[in-house]
Design an enzyme around this catalytic site. Structure first.
Site, PDB file in Angstrom:
ATOM      1  N   GLY A 209       0.808  -1.290   0.141  1.00 36.64           N
ATOM      2  CA  GLY A 209       0.030  -0.105  -0.104  1.00 36.64           C
ATOM      3  C   GLY A 209       1.018   1.283  -0.041  1.00 36.64           C
ATOM      4  N   SER A 210       0.336   2.254   0.571  1.00 36.43           N
ATOM      5  CA  SER A 210       0.864   3.518   0.501  1.00 36.43           C
ATOM      6  C   SER A 210       1.961   3.692   1.445  1.00 36.43           C
ATOM      7  CB  SER A 210      -0.106   4.718   0.648  1.00 36.43           C
ATOM      8  OG  SER A 210      -0.429   4.694   2.186  1.00 36.43           O
ATOM      9  N   GLY A 214       1.939   2.468   5.453  1.00 39.64           N
ATOM     10  CA  GLY A 214       3.109   1.835   6.015  1.00 39.64           C
ATOM     11  C   GLY A 214       3.676   2.175   7.146  1.00 39.64           C
ATOM     12  N   GLU A 231       5.523  -3.269   1.126  1.00 41.20           N
ATOM     13  CA  GLU A 231       5.878  -2.915  -0.196  1.00 41.20           C
ATOM     14  C   GLU A 231       5.089  -1.507  -0.525  1.00 41.20           C
ATOM     15  OE1 GLU A 231       4.963  -2.881  -4.297  1.00 41.20           O
ATOM     16  OE2 GLU A 231       4.351  -4.793  -4.152  1.00 41.20           O
ATOM     17  N   CYS A 265       2.321  -0.279  -8.728  1.00 38.94           N
ATOM     18  CA  CYS A 265       3.351  -0.035  -7.733  1.00 38.94           C
ATOM     19  C   CYS A 265       4.467   0.129  -8.865  1.00 38.94           C
ATOM     20  CB  CYS A 265       3.504  -0.721  -6.571  1.00 38.94           C
ATOM     21  SG  CYS A 265       3.702  -2.284  -6.899  1.00 38.94           S
TER      22      CYS A 265
END
Length: 463
Positions: A209-210, A214, A231, A265
């Site tokens: 995610g963002s 994170g 990630e 991503c």
């Protein structure tokens, strides 16, 4: 009463599905069952674990016709591309099952007379997988199958935008007759997710995610000494050298920039081209981009669907407007894409030139169908620009010189270096990032190392 979650489809803005979040009792039962089931599961021979996991993959593939349409409604990917995610799901799952015996085998040091020494790979316990909406099957399977193969139990918290994906995973494991308690699909809000992480009841969290989310995961895990795989996205660059196969580079970089409406991503978000071929590269890149068909993803003719919601589209529109105000030039006329409408999730692809690294579009993750292209005078200039980013997930080099690609790859701060391809995960290689793209790794035998702990046996049998 628990909150009701509504899944708003990007196709038409209507409610496509709604569910209630799990309540405290459901969460407690899931955590307790996962712990109890894992204690027995870790004792199962590896070939038995593989049989259950393989059966679950088969069950998921049997649902593919329904899944393709669901994906279009949930996150906007055109149906003509929907089956591709299931092919990638199968490739990754089958690979991780196949390499498990080698990846999980004991490490045997050089023998010493009178001693039996080895290092076993022990499962961690319960793994919490927090999966995103943009590639909802691919990102989840990266952790779920290897976690189970390694002897762990799994709790899946899928993005609310793709909540039906979590239900599909649960159904696949049900059809595979996976022992009860080993897999749970829970619909959770942010607070509930943080509480589970902070509870000490899970031993590993794998999150995609963002960057902001994170950081929230790290905050929730503080003091718990659990494993955290993050990630967190990217601003992935490509460098096209003068010796590149131009047709191949253009075709693949257009696809790498705009597939899934740029919502990847590892999508290509900035391109650096040797100035000697820059004009022809841009000309061909723009010509191919103009061939996209923006529209309803349920239409077989559509090759570019909506972004996940109008807010995401407006963010990208804002980046484009900001770049134009600073002197960039847009090479695509949005009016030639009738479905593009301000305020909607439908956004035409855009190619920008005369860009600089002072512009958000070349600095901040766009996660949409826009790419900036800059000319460069040398390898050194290209590498400096590629590294001028807070992210480092993947980078691609387009050249016919293998030695040059390896040499330049050593200088790029990134998790993966590609030559003459992009936007792809090879399950035999570790998927990882540097800087704000995260930490930890999934896939390959290295991915198994993050889902197990080493346990050393030092046994003296001759006294």
């Amino acid at each position: 009463m628990t909150a009701m979650i509504q899944l708003i489809s990007p196709v038409d803005g209507r409610v496509y599905a709604e569910r209630r979040c799990a309540d405290a009792t459901q969460i407690e039962l899931a955590l307790a069952a996962a712990s109890a089931a894992q204690a027995q599961w870790k004792r199962r021979p590896l070939n038995e674990r593989a049989a259950f996991c393989s059966a679950a993959v088969d069950a998921m593939l049997a649902m593919s016709d329904d899944i393709v349409a669901e994906l279009a409604w949930q996150m906007g990917r055109p149906v003509r591309f929907g089956a591709g995610e299931l092919r990638g799901f199968e490739e990754r799952a089958r690979h991780m099952i196949a390499i498990a015996p080698e990846a999980l085998a004991a490490v045997e040091p050089s023998p010493i007379a009178g001693f039996r020494r080895h290092i076993k790979r022990e499962p961690l316990g319960t793994v919490l997988v927090v999966a995103p909406w943009n590639y909802p099957y691919l990102t989840a399977v990266n952790s779920i199958i290897p976690a189970l193969m390694a002897g762990n139990s799994v709790i899946l918290k899928h993005a609310t935008q793709t909540l039906l994906v979590g239900e599909r995973f649960a159904e696949a494991f049900r059809r595979a007759n996976l022992p009860a308690g080993l897999f749970h699909n829970l619909l959770l809000d942010h607070g509930q997710t943080a509480a589970i992480i902070a509870s000490g009841r899970v031993q590993q969290v794998n999150f995609t995610g963002s960057v902001g989310a994170g950081k929230a995961m790290e905050a929730a895990s503080e003091g718990r000494f659990l494993g955290l795989g993050l990630e967190l996205g990217g601003k992935d660059p490509a460098y096209v050298r003068a010796d590149a196969n131009l047709d191949h580079a253009v075709e693949n970089l257009v696809d790498g920039s705009f597939f899934n409406s740029g919502q990847s991503c590892c999508a290509i978000e900035r391109i650096y081209v040797d100035k000697r071929i820059y004009p022809v590269f841009v000309e061909r890149f723009v010509a191919l981009t103009r061939q996209y068909v923006l529209g309803n993803p349920l239409d077989e003719a559509t090759t570019l669907g909506p972004l996940i919601n109008p807010g995401a589209a407006e963010f990208v529109r804002g980046q484009i407007a900001d770049a134009l105000a600073q002197g960039a030039k847009a090479l695509i006329d949005a009016k030639t894409f009738p479905a593009d409408a301000p305020g909607s999730a439908y956004l035409a692809p855009q190619v920008l030139v005369d860009v600089t690294h002072q512009m958000s579009v070349m600095r901040d993750e766009s996660f949409g169908p826009v790419v900036g292209i800059m000319p460069v005078a040398s390898d050194d200039e290209a590498i400096a620009l590629m590294n001028d980013s807070e992210f480092g997930l993947s980078a691609s080099i387009w050249t016919q010189d293998l030695a040059a690609a390896e040499r330049l790859g050593d200088e790029i701060a990134t998790g993966t270096v590609f030559m003459n391809r992009c936007d792809y995960l090879d399950p035999a290689l570790a998927w990882t990032g540097v800087k704000n793209s995260g930490r930890g790794a999934t896939l390959s035998r290295i991915g198994y190392e993050t889902l197990t702990r080493p346990k050393s046996f030092h046994l003296r049998h001759e006294i």
